[in-house]
Scaffold this motif. Sequence first.
Motif, PDB file in Angstrom:
ATOM      1  N   GLU A 205      29.198  15.225  17.417  1.00  0.00           N
ATOM      2  CA  GLU A 205      29.444  16.379  18.296  1.00  0.00           C
ATOM      3  C   GLU A 205      29.118  17.676  17.565  1.00  0.00           C
ATOM      4  N   THR A 206      29.533  17.765  16.315  1.00  0.00           N
ATOM      5  CA  THR A 206      29.234  18.955  15.513  1.00  0.00           C
ATOM      6  C   THR A 206      27.729  19.088  15.323  1.00  0.00           C
ATOM      7  N   PHE A 207      27.073  17.979  15.036  1.00  0.00           N
ATOM      8  CA  PHE A 207      25.623  17.986  14.810  1.00  0.00           C
ATOM      9  C   PHE A 207      24.877  18.426  16.068  1.00  0.00           C
ATOM     10  N   GLN A 208      25.296  17.930  17.229  1.00  0.00           N
ATOM     11  CA  GLN A 208      24.636  18.308  18.480  1.00  0.00           C
ATOM     12  C   GLN A 208      24.872  19.771  18.816  1.00  0.00           C
ATOM     13  N   LYS A 209      26.044  20.275  18.495  1.00  0.00           N
ATOM     14  CA  LYS A 209      26.392  21.651  18.852  1.00  0.00           C
ATOM     15  C   LYS A 209      25.813  22.676  17.874  1.00  0.00           C
ATOM     16  N   TYR A 210      25.874  22.385  16.565  1.00  0.00           N
ATOM     17  CA  TYR A 210      25.492  23.364  15.550  1.00  0.00           C
ATOM     18  C   TYR A 210      24.324  22.954  14.663  1.00  0.00           C
ATOM     19  N   GLY A 211      23.886  21.692  14.772  1.00  0.00           N
ATOM     20  CA  GLY A 211      22.822  21.215  13.894  1.00  0.00           C
ATOM     21  C   GLY A 211      23.358  20.941  12.495  1.00  0.00           C
ATOM     22  N   GLU A 212      22.453  20.784  11.542  1.00  0.00           N
ATOM     23  CA  GLU A 212      22.864  20.494  10.162  1.00  0.00           C
ATOM     24  C   GLU A 212      23.708  21.613   9.575  1.00  0.00           C
ATOM     25  N   ASP A 213      23.411  22.848   9.939  1.00  0.00           N
ATOM     26  CA  ASP A 213      24.148  23.991   9.394  1.00  0.00           C
ATOM     27  C   ASP A 213      25.635  23.931   9.735  1.00  0.00           C
ATOM     28  N   GLY A 214      25.987  23.234  10.799  1.00  0.00           N
ATOM     29  CA  GLY A 214      27.377  23.115  11.201  1.00  0.00           C
ATOM     30  C   GLY A 214      28.247  22.439  10.160  1.00  0.00           C
TER      31      GLY A 214
END
Length: 141
Positions: free
Chosen positions: A76-85
Amino acid sequence: MSKITFTESQRRELESNPNVIKVSDRSITYSPDFKVTAVKENIEGKGPYQIFLEYGFDMSIIGSKKPNQCIKRWRETFQKYGEDGFYTERRGKGATGRPSSKELSTEEKLKKAEARIAYLEAEVDFVKKLDELERQAKKKK
């Protein structure tokens, strides 16, 4: 947080894993690099349990459900913010309780002052009404 409580020996074993930053009595902080790698491998079709095993985690310590929970949250974090998340701290972003560090324009300062004045005037009116009601109650006695 997990319902599992780690013993001192379990904490030491988990902390010896290069993919772990720190371990408390009830939680594990994983490295951002591991999170990114795990999510990418999961997207390619590898199962969460298999990923954690390959990266040296003892499933009898962390539990069999933990990999699924972690990968789901990380995806979910990856989909929302990408790697920078995974590399930036996001807790507290957008919180209204902290004072703003940015400079306000004169218009913004004026609006803020007008809102404060309106609030204080309403507060004074309320106190006046309360005093009047108390006086009336004393007269009736």
